[in-house]
Write an enzyme that holds these catalytic residues in place. Sequence first.
Site, PDB file in Angstrom:
ATOM      1  N   VAL A   8       0.868  -1.181   0.000  1.00  0.00           N
ATOM      2  CA  VAL A   8       0.000   0.000   0.000  1.00  0.00           C
ATOM      3  C   VAL A   8       0.900   1.225   0.000  1.00  0.00           C
ATOM      4  O   VAL A   8       2.022   1.185   0.504  1.00  0.00           O
ATOM      5  CB  VAL A   8      -0.956   0.018   1.211  1.00  0.00           C
ATOM      6  N   SER A   9       0.391   2.321  -0.564  1.00  0.00           N
ATOM      7  CA  SER A   9       1.244   3.474  -0.811  1.00  0.00           C
ATOM      8  C   SER A   9       1.614   4.263   0.436  1.00  0.00           C
ATOM      9  O   SER A   9       2.690   4.824   0.525  1.00  0.00           O
ATOM     10  CB  SER A   9       0.568   4.415  -1.819  1.00  0.00           C
ATOM     11  N   THR A  10       0.730   4.341   1.415  1.00  0.00           N
ATOM     12  CA  THR A  10       1.034   5.096   2.625  1.00  0.00           C
ATOM     13  C   THR A  10       0.567   4.312   3.834  1.00  0.00           C
ATOM     14  O   THR A  10      -0.194   3.344   3.730  1.00  0.00           O
ATOM     15  CB  THR A  10       0.325   6.468   2.632  1.00  0.00           C
TER      16      THR A  10
END
Length: 200
Positions: A8-10
């Site tokens: 996941v990106s963040t």
Amino acid sequence: MIIGYARVSTLDQNEQLQTDALTKAGCGRLFVDHASGAKAHRPELDHLLDVIREGDTLIVWKLDRLGRSVQNLVDLMNLLQSRGVGFKSLTENMDTTTPGGVLIFNVFAAMAQFERDLIRERTSAGLQAARARGRKGGRPSKLSEKQRARIRELYRSRALTVQSIANQYQVARNTIYGIIRSTEGTDGIGALQTVEAGDR
């Protein structure tokens, strides 16, 4: 062993959707990175690549969770293939343990090579066009020709060390050495370095 990888990106994003799908697909171990796909360093992926063994299968929820680009994805899949590791992507229904999956992978590899060739051609054409207009490629110099001439004068005078000249013009020592090398050659640089060493 069937191993799952999720990204996941963040830290604010929830990986539950991916991990649920991977667990349902039979993954006995999961690795999850919380990092942008543009980042080269993904610690959990690095850990996964350290522990995965021949005969294992790596599963991802979606191809873009694994690769930062088509080329990066192909490189990772080539690495897995060389180790005798299978690969599956649930969303794209891709499975390199089957003939159809191998065919899809080969198409990806061909696309990546095609993209590299196009970039190389565009770069070459751009450089040739710039040269035809009298321009050279590369980063523009921060220093004017007048400043470069003054640097050469300071160097020849031995009044200042290379570091002092670099500080004065707010550039790196390598920049000063490059200017000197273009006119004095490497022998002159060696002589100056010897003087500087003696000063210390």
